[in-house]
Design an enzyme around this catalytic site. Structure first.
Site, mmCIF file in Angstrom:
data_model
loop_
_atom_site.group_PDB
_atom_site.id
_atom_site.type_symbol
_atom_site.label_atom_id
_atom_site.label_comp_id
_atom_site.label_asym_id
_atom_site.label_seq_id
_atom_site.Cartn_x
_atom_site.Cartn_y
_atom_site.Cartn_z
ATOM 1 N NE ARG A 1 44.667 81.118 47.668
ATOM 2 C CZ ARG A 1 44.192 80.100 46.958
ATOM 3 N NH1 ARG A 1 44.379 80.053 45.649
ATOM 4 N NH2 ARG A 1 43.545 79.125 47.548
ATOM 5 C CE LYS B 1 35.387 79.177 54.787
ATOM 6 N NZ LYS B 1 36.057 78.297 53.820
#
Ligand code: MN
Ligand code: ZN
Length: 496
Positions: A348, A274
Site C-alpha cells: 500500500r 516474514k
C-alpha cells in the site's frame, strides 16, 4: 520454452495423418467413411463409454483403417450452455493430450453443429494458454516429459465452417495469449533475475509495439515527493523504478483509462520480517505489475481503440541497515503522512504514491489497481475469486461482469467509514495497518485515501495471481490473473 503453435483455420480438410481431435461425437469427423472407414472410432467410443461429457476425453491410438495415428475424442457437454471460457477450457483439455505432436487436425463443428468463428478462436486461445510451461531453468528433460524444447511449432489445422471469421477473431486471441504469457513469465521469474531495474526494462520493451514508456529513477521520484514508495525500497541494494506506459489508440483528447500495479519484486517483509516457510513465493509479489504490463501488451498488440495508461511501482522490500523501521513516519506525494506500523504492509505504501501520481497527472476515466496485497483476502475468498473494492458502483458492476465472462472472477467487498477509522494513527494522518480483522478492507481503505473522487477499483489478487489451483488453461504457478479480466472490461465497455 512452451510449445509453439502454428494455427490455421480451414473449411474442409482431407485426413492427412497425425492426430485428429474430434469434438463431441465421432460423427463430427466429416464425411462418413472418410476418416473412420471401418467404423472403429464409433465402436471405440461405445466400448470406452464415451458420452461426450464436458472435457472428458477418449484417446484412440492408431485406429485400424484410419488415416490418423491417433484420434482424440473430446466431449463438450451441453453445447447450448457453453460460454466463451468453456471453449478456452476445451482447447486446454485438448492440448494436455497433444503435447509431443507435430501435426493436429481439429474437427470443431461438433456433430454437425456450426460453432462459429469466436468459439473456434477461443478454442485456439485455450490451446495456447494450456500449453504454457515455465522451463527456463530446467537443463534436463525427463524421458516422458513433453517435447517442449522443440523449436518446430505444432501445426494445428482447425476445420470449421466459420474458418474466415475464426481467422479474424484469432488475431485478437493471439494478442491476449501473448499478454497472459508475458505476465506468467514475469511472476515465475526469480527475483535475482528480475529486480526493479530489469522489470522496468520489460516495460520499456513495449515501445516496439507503439507504447510510450517513461521510467522514473529514484532521483525523479524523490523530486516528486514519493517518500512512501521510496521508504519501502531503501532497505534494498537495488534501486526502485516507476514505469509509466501509455497506449494511445483513441482520440488525442479522450481521457485515458488507467491501471496501476504493485511490483514488489521480492517481499521479505522488511524489518517486520516474514517467517522462512514459503517466503520463496514472495518472488510473485509483483503479480499486479505483471498483470498491468501484460494488459498493456494485449491492448497494443490488438491496437485497441482507446487511450490507456499503465503504471508500475517497482521496488524490493529488504531488511538491510538502511531499511525503514516500524514507527517511522513518511510523507507521501499527496502530502498525507503515514506511520509505518508494519514494514511488511509495504504494498500500500508503494501503491499510494503511484495512485496519487496517476490521478494527478492523467485525470483518468477510472483507475484500477491490482496487487497481491493481503493474506487476509485469501482467508476470505480462497483462490477462486479476487477481492474487489470500489468507490464506484458502475465500475464494480462492469468488473464483476467481465470476471464472469472471462472466468477471472472478482467478489466485491465492503468499504466504509468505520473501516476507514481503523487506520487512523496516533502520530500521523494514518497508519499502514488496521490490525488483524478486516485486513484486506483496511488495506483498501488506505488506498482510497489517495484517489480523491476518481472512479477507482482495487483488486486484491494475493490468492489468484500465483499458487492457485491449476486448471485446463493454466498449468503454471504464476497464473497471469487479471490480464484477461481487464482486457474483457476494456473491450466490452471502453473502446470506440
Ligand atoms: Mn508484505
Ligand atoms: Zn507485499
Amino acid at each position: 520454452m512452451s510449445q509453439k503453435f502454428d494455427v490455421n483455420f480451414v473449411k474442409a480438410q482431407k485426413p492427412a495423418g497425425g492426430i485428429a481431435v474430434v469434438l463431441q461425437a465421432p460423427e463430427a469427423i466429416g464425411a462418413p467413411g472418410e476418416v473412420d472407414p471401418a467404423g472403429v472410432v464409433a465402436k471405440a467410443a461405445e466400448i470406452g463409454r464415451f458420452r461426450a461429457k464436458a472435457l472428458k476425453t477418449l484417446d484412440i491410438v492408431a485406429p485400424h483403417g484410419s488415416p490418423f495415428d491417433r484420434i482424440l475424442l473430446l466431449g463438450l457437454g451441453d453445447l447450448a450452455k457453453m460460454a466463451a471460457h468453456d471453449w478456452l477450457k476445451a482447447g486446454g483439455a485438448a492440448v494436455a493430450k497433444l503435447r509431443d505432436s507435430e501435426s493436429v487436425t481439429v474437427y470443431l463443428d461438433a456433430a454437425g453443429v456450426e460453432v462459429g468463428g469466436q468459439a473456434a478462436a477461443d478454442f485456439a486461445l485455450g490451446l495456447l494458454l494450456g500449453a504454457y510451461r515455465f522451463e527456463t531453468y530446467k537443463t534436463k528433460k525427463d524421458e516422458d516429459e513433453p517435447r517442449t524444447n522443440n523449436k518446430k511449432p505444432t501445426k494445428v489445422t482447425i476445420v470449421t465452417a466459420a474458418a474466415a471469421a475464426a481467422k479474424k477473431a484469432y488475431a485478437e486471441s493471439e494478442a491476449v495469449a501473448s499478454g497472459v504469457l508475458l505476465a506468467r513469465d514475469l511472476v515465475n521469474e526469480p527475483a535475482n533475475v528480475l529486480g526493479p531495474v530489469e522489470f522496468a526494462e520489460k516495460a520499456k520493451a513495449l515501445e516496439k509495439l507503439g507504447v510510450e514508456v517513461e521510467i522514473l529513477t529514484e532521483r525523479e521520484m524523490k523530486r516528486l515527493g514519493m517518500a512512501a514508495l521510496l521508504g519501502v525500497a531503501q532497505g534494498s541494494e537495488r534501486p526502485p523504478r516507476l514505469a509509466i506506459m501509455q497506449w494511445n489508440g483513441g482520440k488525442p483528447k479522450d481521457r485515458p483509462v488507467a491501471f496501476v500495479g504493485k511490483g514488489v519484486v521480492f517481499d521479505t517483509g522488511g524489518i517486520s520480517i516474514k517467517p522462512a516457510a514459503g517466503m520463496e513465493e514472495m518472488k510473485g509479489d509483483m503479480g499486479g505489475a505483471a498483470a498491468v504490463i501484460g494488459l498493456m501488451h494485449v491492448l497494443a498488440s490488438r491496437k485497441a481503440k482507446l487511450n490507456a495508461v499503465g503504471i508500475l511501482g517497482l521496488v524490493e522490500n529488504m531488511p538491510d541497515g538502511n531499511a525503514q523501521r516500524p514507527g517511522d513516519i513518511v510523507t507521501s506525494m499527496s502530502g498525507q503522512t503515514i506511520e509505518v506500523i508494519n514494514t511488511d504492509a509495504e504494498g500500500r505504501l508503494v501503491l499510494c504514491d503511484a495512485l496519487w501520481y496517476c490521478n494527478d497527472r492523467f485525470k483518468p476515466q477510472f483507475i484500477i489497481d491490482l496487487a497481491t496485497l493481503t493474506g487476509a483476502v485469501m482467508v476470505a475468498l480462497g483462490s477462486h475469486h479476487a477481492g474487489l473494492f470500489s468507490n464506484d458502483d458502475t465500475l464494480a458492476a462492469r468488473l464483476t461482469a467481465a470476471g464472469l465472462a472471462s472466468n477471472e472472477r472478482v467478489w466485491r467487498m465492503p468499504l466504509g467509514k468505520e473501516y476507514d477509522k481503523m487506520i487512523d494513527s496516533k502520530f500521523a494522518d494514518m497508519k499502514n495497518t488496521g490490525g488483524r480483522y478486516a485486513g484486506s478492507i483496511t488495506a483498501a481503505q488506505f488506498l482510497q485515501r489517495f484517489v480523491k473522487d476518481a472512479p477507482w477499483a482495487h483488486i486484491d489478487i494475493a490468492g489468484t495471481a500465483m499458487g492457485s489451483p491449476t486448471d485446463e488453461i493454466n498449468q503454471s504457478w504464476g497464473s497471469g490473473f487479471g490480464v484477461r479480466l481487464l482486457d474483457e472490461l476494456v473491450r466490452t465497455n471502453y473502446e470506440s
